[in-house]
Motif scaffolding. Structure first.
Motif, short mmCIF file in Angstrom:
data_model
loop_
_atom_site.label_atom_id
_atom_site.label_comp_id
_atom_site.label_asym_id
_atom_site.label_seq_id
_atom_site.Cartn_x
_atom_site.Cartn_y
_atom_site.Cartn_z
N GLN A 170 7.57 7.27 -18.23
CA GLN A 170 7.24 7.76 -19.56
C GLN A 170 6.19 6.90 -20.26
O GLN A 170 5.79 7.19 -21.38
CB GLN A 170 8.51 7.83 -20.41
N GLY A 171 5.77 5.84 -19.59
CA GLY A 171 4.72 5.02 -20.16
C GLY A 171 5.15 4.12 -21.28
O GLY A 171 4.35 3.81 -22.17
N THR A 172 6.43 3.67 -21.25
CA THR A 172 6.91 2.81 -22.33
C THR A 172 6.77 1.33 -22.01
O THR A 172 7.14 0.49 -22.82
CB THR A 172 8.38 3.11 -22.64
N LEU A 173 6.23 1.00 -20.85
CA LEU A 173 6.07 -0.41 -20.52
C LEU A 173 4.72 -0.91 -21.01
O LEU A 173 3.87 -0.16 -21.47
CB LEU A 173 6.22 -0.62 -19.01
N LEU A 174 4.56 -2.21 -20.91
CA LEU A 174 3.44 -2.92 -21.52
C LEU A 174 2.08 -2.38 -21.13
O LEU A 174 1.75 -2.28 -19.95
CB LEU A 174 3.54 -4.40 -21.13
N GLY A 175 1.29 -2.06 -22.16
CA GLY A 175 -0.14 -1.88 -22.04
C GLY A 175 -0.59 -0.97 -20.93
O GLY A 175 -1.39 -1.38 -20.10
N LEU A 176 -0.17 0.27 -20.90
CA LEU A 176 -0.65 1.17 -19.86
C LEU A 176 -2.04 1.71 -20.18
O LEU A 176 -2.61 2.44 -19.40
CB LEU A 176 0.34 2.32 -19.67
N THR A 177 -2.58 1.38 -21.34
CA THR A 177 -3.93 1.76 -21.72
C THR A 177 -4.65 0.52 -22.23
O THR A 177 -4.06 -0.52 -22.47
CB THR A 177 -3.91 2.84 -22.82
N GLU A 178 -5.94 0.65 -22.39
CA GLU A 178 -6.78 -0.40 -22.96
C GLU A 178 -6.67 -1.71 -22.19
O GLU A 178 -6.64 -2.79 -22.76
CB GLU A 178 -6.42 -0.64 -24.43
N LEU A 179 -6.62 -1.62 -20.88
CA LEU A 179 -6.54 -2.82 -20.06
C LEU A 179 -7.86 -3.05 -19.35
O LEU A 179 -8.54 -2.10 -18.96
CB LEU A 179 -5.42 -2.68 -19.03
N PRO A 180 -8.25 -4.30 -19.18
CA PRO A 180 -9.47 -4.58 -18.42
C PRO A 180 -9.31 -4.20 -16.96
O PRO A 180 -8.20 -4.20 -16.42
CB PRO A 180 -9.66 -6.09 -18.58
N GLU A 181 -10.40 -3.88 -16.33
CA GLU A 181 -10.38 -3.58 -14.90
C GLU A 181 -10.46 -4.89 -14.12
O GLU A 181 -11.45 -5.62 -14.22
CB GLU A 181 -11.56 -2.67 -14.54
N ILE A 182 -9.42 -5.18 -13.38
CA ILE A 182 -9.35 -6.42 -12.60
C ILE A 182 -9.17 -6.04 -11.13
O ILE A 182 -8.20 -5.35 -10.78
CB ILE A 182 -8.19 -7.32 -13.04
N PRO A 183 -10.06 -6.47 -10.24
CA PRO A 183 -9.84 -6.21 -8.81
C PRO A 183 -8.52 -6.81 -8.35
O PRO A 183 -8.15 -7.92 -8.75
CB PRO A 183 -11.03 -6.91 -8.14
N ARG A 184 -7.81 -6.08 -7.51
CA ARG A 184 -6.51 -6.55 -7.03
C ARG A 184 -6.28 -6.05 -5.62
O ARG A 184 -6.87 -5.04 -5.21
CB ARG A 184 -5.40 -6.03 -7.94
N HIS A 185 -5.45 -6.73 -4.88
CA HIS A 185 -5.06 -6.24 -3.57
C HIS A 185 -3.66 -6.72 -3.23
O HIS A 185 -3.21 -7.77 -3.73
CB HIS A 185 -6.07 -6.66 -2.49
N ASP A 186 -2.99 -5.94 -2.40
CA ASP A 186 -1.62 -6.24 -1.99
C ASP A 186 -1.61 -6.81 -0.57
O ASP A 186 -2.43 -6.45 0.27
CB ASP A 186 -0.76 -4.97 -2.01
N ARG A 187 -0.65 -7.69 -0.34
CA ARG A 187 -0.45 -8.23 0.99
C ARG A 187 0.97 -8.80 1.05
O ARG A 187 1.70 -8.79 0.05
CB ARG A 187 -1.48 -9.31 1.32
N THR A 188 1.37 -9.30 2.19
CA THR A 188 2.62 -10.03 2.31
C THR A 188 2.30 -11.46 2.74
O THR A 188 1.28 -11.72 3.38
CB THR A 188 3.57 -9.39 3.32
N VAL A 189 3.19 -12.36 2.36
CA VAL A 189 3.04 -13.76 2.76
C VAL A 189 4.34 -14.21 3.40
O VAL A 189 5.40 -13.60 3.19
CB VAL A 189 2.68 -14.66 1.55
N PRO A 190 4.31 -15.26 4.21
CA PRO A 190 5.54 -15.70 4.90
C PRO A 190 6.64 -16.07 3.93
O PRO A 190 6.40 -16.72 2.90
CB PRO A 190 5.07 -16.92 5.70
N GLY A 191 7.86 -15.65 4.23
CA GLY A 191 9.02 -16.05 3.44
C GLY A 191 9.52 -17.41 3.88
O GLY A 191 8.92 -18.09 4.73
N GLY A 192 10.61 -17.83 3.28
CA GLY A 192 11.21 -19.09 3.69
C GLY A 192 11.87 -18.97 5.04
O GLY A 192 11.85 -17.91 5.68
N ALA A 193 12.49 -20.06 5.49
CA ALA A 193 13.12 -20.08 6.80
C ALA A 193 14.16 -18.97 6.91
O ALA A 193 15.10 -18.91 6.12
CB ALA A 193 13.76 -21.44 7.04
N GLY A 194 13.96 -18.08 7.90
CA GLY A 194 14.90 -17.01 8.13
C GLY A 194 14.82 -15.86 7.14
O GLY A 194 15.61 -14.91 7.23
N ALA A 195 13.89 -15.92 6.19
CA ALA A 195 13.77 -14.88 5.17
C ALA A 195 12.63 -13.94 5.51
O ALA A 195 11.69 -14.30 6.23
CB ALA A 195 13.53 -15.52 3.80
#
Length: 314
Positions: free
Chosen positions: A33-58
């Motif tokens: 419903q768009g009630t969370l923070l700042g869904l408009t008027e936000l700067p465009e920031i390049p972003r990317h997703d990835r995974t990184v190693p977890g802790g031992a056994g995680a």
């Protein structure tokens, strides 16, 4: 109550966290419903997703990395940890926080998608955050980041995890963090302050929800609760990085933030604290266009910028 918050406060009763699945469903609906923070008027920031190693056994930990065009070589980094009572939240829900802070702080932001309670109670979430911090330090030369300017921050439960990360890093010869950005932090499972027990029925998050949250988060733990789970339990706060803390007025977390800020100051940690009157937990999320919210959001960014760029003005 601040006049600009009254209408939204009436629409946001404190959530019932007794059933995690149901609470997550309501959280997803609010996001839709768009009630969370700042869904408009936000700067465009390049972003990317990835995974990184977890802790031992995680398992590996998903992260989202925000790199503003304004940062160059040797960019500072903010490790951001989302809120949600240790039970809710994800990378998408943190987009607005991270976008705003990356732009205002002129820094890289690495957002952590840590494992959630009650399926993964303490210490799983903290272990994920620590694993990502280790990865940030190790990856800094490859990505052109400055390993001497790393901050940690979060909101609500995320701020509690951030404070726990800072304590762990100090106690286990971890990275030398330069700053903690603790927005309305969760700090003390003992629930012994007036606000923690006396604010039933306030908007968004109240005293009963606080009890439910801790019960889920600590469900897998026996024995004494460590300070890395509840940072207010730490007996010695000396040697921690500089801190900025906030609290909302009608918030069960209010008093523990006041106490923690005072203890940090007594321990010689450079500390700034701001209690926003007439507000409730997550006011800056629920009503980002209110005057008090705009002022708070601006202050978060300016304070972060000054901590990461101490020789310049925000």
């Amino acid at each position: 109550m601040d006049v600009e918050l009254v209408e939204q406060a009436a629409l946001r009763p404190a959530d019932d966290l007794s059933d995690a699945a149901a609470a997550r469903g309501r959280d997803r609906e609010r996001a839709r419903q768009g009630t969370l923070l700042g869904l408009t008027e936000l700067p465009e920031i390049p972003r990317h997703d990835r995974t990184v190693p977890g802790g031992a056994g995680a398992p590996e930990v998903p992260v989202r990395i925000y790199v503003p065009d304004s940062v160059g070589a040797d960019a500072p980094v903010l490790l951001w940890i989302h809120g949600g009572a240790f039970m809710l939240g994800d990378l998408d829900g943190s987009d607005s926080w991270c976008t705003r802070l990356a732009a205002a702080g002129e820094c890289v932001v690495v957002s952590v998608d840590y494992r959630l309670a009650p399926e993964h109670p303490y210490p799983a979430g903290l272990q994920d955050c620590l694993a990502v911090l280790d990865w940030v330090v190790a990856a800094a030369p490859e990505h052109g980041w400055d390993p001497t300017r790393i901050a940690v921050g979060g909101s609500s439960a995320g701020a509690g995890l951030a404070a726990g990360v800072a304590l762990w890093a100090r106690d286990h010869d971890g990275p030398a963090l330069v700053f903690q950005l603790l927005i309305q932090p969760v700090l003390d499972d003992r629930r012994r302050t007036p606000s923690s027990t006396g604010l039933a029925g306030v908007p968004v998050f109240d005293s009963p929800a606080l009890e439910q949250m801790w019960r889920h988060y600590l469900s897998g733990w026996s024995g004494d609760v460590p300070p890395y789970a509840a940072p207010a339990r730490a007996e010695d706060l000396r040697g921690l990085p500089a801190a900025y803390l906030t609290a909302a007025d009608a918030d069960p977390l209010r008093d523990e933030a006041v106490e923690y800020a005072g203890r940090l100051t007594e321990a010689g940690v450079p500390t700034e604290f701001h209690l926003f009157p007439g507000t409730f937990h997550g006011f800056d999320v629920c009503v980002p266009d209110a005057g008090v919210s705009r002022r708070a959001l601006r202050e978060y960014g300016e304070t972060l910028h000054q901590a990461l760029h101490p020789l310049t003005r925000a």
